[in-house]
Design an enzyme around this catalytic site. Structure first.
Site, PDB file in Angstrom:
ATOM      1  N   LYS A   1     -21.699 -18.950  -9.032  1.00  0.00           N
ATOM      2  CA  LYS A   1     -20.972 -18.886 -10.297  1.00  0.00           C
ATOM      3  C   LYS A   1     -19.503 -18.538 -10.051  1.00  0.00           C
ATOM      4  O   LYS A   1     -18.597 -19.108 -10.662  1.00  0.00           O
ATOM      5  CB  LYS A   1     -21.622 -17.814 -11.180  1.00  0.00           C
ATOM      6  CG  LYS A   1     -21.308 -17.939 -12.638  1.00  0.00           C
ATOM      7  CD  LYS A   1     -22.289 -18.865 -13.292  1.00  0.00           C
ATOM      8  CE  LYS A   1     -22.128 -18.901 -14.782  1.00  0.00           C
ATOM      9  NZ  LYS A   1     -23.146 -19.744 -15.413  1.00  0.00           N
TER      10      LYS A   1
ATOM     11  N   ASN B   1     -24.654 -29.281 -18.588  1.00  0.00           N
ATOM     12  CA  ASN B   1     -24.322 -28.333 -17.523  1.00  0.00           C
ATOM     13  C   ASN B   1     -23.308 -27.317 -18.047  1.00  0.00           C
ATOM     14  O   ASN B   1     -22.226 -27.683 -18.508  1.00  0.00           O
ATOM     15  CB  ASN B   1     -23.746 -29.089 -16.322  1.00  0.00           C
ATOM     16  CG  ASN B   1     -23.635 -28.219 -15.084  1.00  0.00           C
ATOM     17  OD1 ASN B   1     -23.385 -27.024 -15.167  1.00  0.00           O
ATOM     18  ND2 ASN B   1     -23.814 -28.834 -13.919  1.00  0.00           N
TER      19      ASN B   1
ATOM     20  N   GLY C   1     -35.951 -18.218 -26.558  1.00  0.00           N
ATOM     21  CA  GLY C   1     -35.319 -17.144 -25.793  1.00  0.00           C
ATOM     22  C   GLY C   1     -33.826 -17.140 -26.024  1.00  0.00           C
ATOM     23  O   GLY C   1     -33.330 -17.594 -27.064  1.00  0.00           O
TER      24      GLY C   1
ATOM     25  N   TYR D   1       0.861  -1.184   0.000  1.00  0.00           N
ATOM     26  CA  TYR D   1       0.000   0.000   0.000  1.00  0.00           C
ATOM     27  C   TYR D   1       0.901   1.239   0.000  1.00  0.00           C
ATOM     28  O   TYR D   1       1.985   1.207  -0.566  1.00  0.00           O
ATOM     29  CB  TYR D   1      -0.962  -0.055   1.200  1.00  0.00           C
ATOM     30  CG  TYR D   1      -2.115   0.903   1.107  1.00  0.00           C
ATOM     31  CD1 TYR D   1      -2.901   0.976  -0.056  1.00  0.00           C
ATOM     32  CD2 TYR D   1      -2.410   1.757   2.158  1.00  0.00           C
ATOM     33  CE1 TYR D   1      -3.946   1.864  -0.155  1.00  0.00           C
ATOM     34  CE2 TYR D   1      -3.469   2.654   2.069  1.00  0.00           C
ATOM     35  CZ  TYR D   1      -4.227   2.699   0.906  1.00  0.00           C
ATOM     36  OH  TYR D   1      -5.257   3.592   0.815  1.00  0.00           O
TER      37      TYR D   1
END
Length: 462
Positions: A170, A388, A272, A115
């Site tokens: 996810k 999947n 879709g 930092y």
């Protein structure tokens, strides 16, 4: 009638105390079985001469079913239910992901480099040479998982809060299967322009963008515009992930029935995001007889009010889904539960292939057509041949990030599908094994390699 099968999504743990006598555990397991519960682990926690304390894991098929199982156990005399908890909710408590530093901060010198003041040198270096951002920050391995919560799983418009647990999941899959750092970005707007502008403004942090659970047709415009304005890969998984894995499975299914993709007639139900993407990728792979169906039946040129995506696949024929399936070689469903009947499947061509991918309840239950299909696949993990998306998206981004791809192309998707299909050896290929397991560690590597190679061939790398 749709058969309801217990599954881990509705898993609970019952902690109970019983007298330490013969037959006590048997009475509990019989009560659970009488309500249709599926017993998993039984853990002995404590035992004395007087009592026994155990935890029993049970799978149900709904929240109501879970409650019936618990009540059946509570109704037993001499059995004390100490606690009951929903294992899925417990798994999510506090969230499923975290941010962790890669270096220890144990001294003043560590802090000074990581930092201020040392980090200022890094900031100046990037400002002077923007390409350094890929070497000196997380950008080179980080993906934004962006959603507006408008089409969460098969549950509908749940908003950004409702979408967050899915996006966390996810992110876990990205890390677990491909080592990609991904983070949920759930937006409090469903305005197309606002989403595009927001993603454009946060893009400097990320090496790629994974769009997720955004309703059609807005998802098409959002993806297209972001591809135009960003120089990092943009991928809508509901479209392209589903298409890639579906094509991979179809490649191997066609080997079994000895048919060519160029010759077969394919019916896709669901027009879709996923249905359109599947149709486009199948066409890229050589399919030329595709019938797209929606809730009104075959997408026909004679219909009015079709959006541009549906117009792209409109055919001269008209009729119902049942009409479309007569003599069809392949059915691919990304639509709704129970819309296909056994009679419709029996009207298909010899050795039909049926991918009923509506989740959690498919377009037709596999048990109803066991003897009528050559190959059956679903979106569920409790049947063979699960379609999947996790077979695709981690490797897609791994490859794209590794080669610094600026975009993703249909050729990259095609090669990804072929890579997935190639992992099932000819000697292992059968009607219940047309696709590799999601836990096959070769998958992400194979997909990444295929994607990176295609990207270089197409000249879309830096």
């Amino acid at each position: 009638m749709v058969e309801l099968t217990p599954n881990p999504s509705f898993s609970l743990t019952i902690r109970l105390e019983t007298p330490n006598r013969t037959g006590m555990l048997a009475s509990v397991t019989q009560a659970i079985a009488s309500e249709g519960g599926n017993i998993g682990h039984i853990n002995l926690l404590e035992q004395s001469r007087r009592i026994t304390l155990r935890e029993i894991t049970v799978d149900a098929y709904s929240t109501e079913h879970s409650e019936k199982i618990v009540q059946a156990v509570k109704a037993l005399t001499e059995i004390k239910v100490v606690d009951v908890y929903d294992r899925t909710f417990n798994l999510h408590r506090g969230g499923k992901i975290t941010v962790q530093g890669k270096i220890p901060l144990k001294s003043q010198s560590d802090l000074s480099m990581a930092y201020t003041p040392g980090v200022g040198r890094i900031s100046k270096a990037i400002a002077e040479d923007p390409e350094q951002i890929y070497q000196l920050t997380i950008k080179q391995n980080t993906v934004a998982i962006v959603t507006d919560g408008s089409a969460v799983l098969g549950l509908g418009n749940l908003g950004p809060g409702g979408a967050l647990p899915v996006m966390e999941g996810k992110a876990m899959l990205f890390k677990e299967f491909a080592g990609v750092d991904a983070f949920p970005v759930c937006l409090a707007t469903q305005d197309t322009d606002a989403i595009i502008e927001t993603v454009k403004n946060i893009a400097p942090v990320f090496g790629g963008v994974n769009l997720e659970d955004i309703a059609a047709p807005r998802c098409f415009e959002i993806e297209a515009k972001l591809r135009q304005i960003l120089d990092i890969p943009v991928f809508h998984d509901d479209q392209h992930g589903t298409a890639i894995v579906s094509l991979a499975a179809l490649i191997n299914a066609l080997k079994l029935v000895k048919k060519s993709i160029e010759d077969i007639r394919i019916v896709i139900n669901g027009a879709g995001a996923a249905g359109i993407a599947i149709a486009r990728l199948l066409r890229k792979a050589g399919a030329n007889k595709i019938y797209l169906c929606d809730s009104k039946g075959i997408v026909s040129k004679g219909r009015t009010g079709l959006n541009p995506e549906k117009q792209e696949f409109a055919v001269e024929s008209s009729g119902t889904l049942a009409d479309a399936l007569v003599d069809a070689d392949v059915f691919l469903g990304v639509s709704a539960p129970g819309v296909v009947t056994p009679e419709m499947v029996r009207s298909m061509a010899k050795d039909p292939i049926v991918f009923a991918m509506a989740n959690p309840i498919p377009e037709i239950q596999p048990e109803l057509i066991t003897g009528d299909v050559a190959v059956m696949a679903t979106g569920r993990s409790d049947y063979p041949n699960q379609i999947n998306n996790v077979l695709a998206f981690p490797g897609i981004f791994r490859g794209a990030l590794d080669c610094r791809a600026t975009t993703l192309t249909s050729t990259m998707y095609l090669e990804a599908a072929r890579a997935i299909a190639s992992l099932v050896k000819a000697s292992d290929l059968d009607k219940e094994h047309i696709i590799p397991s999601v836990f096959d560690t070769r998958v992400a590597t194979a997909v990444a390699g295929a994607v990176a190679h295609a990207a270089r061939q197409e000249g879309v790398t830096i």
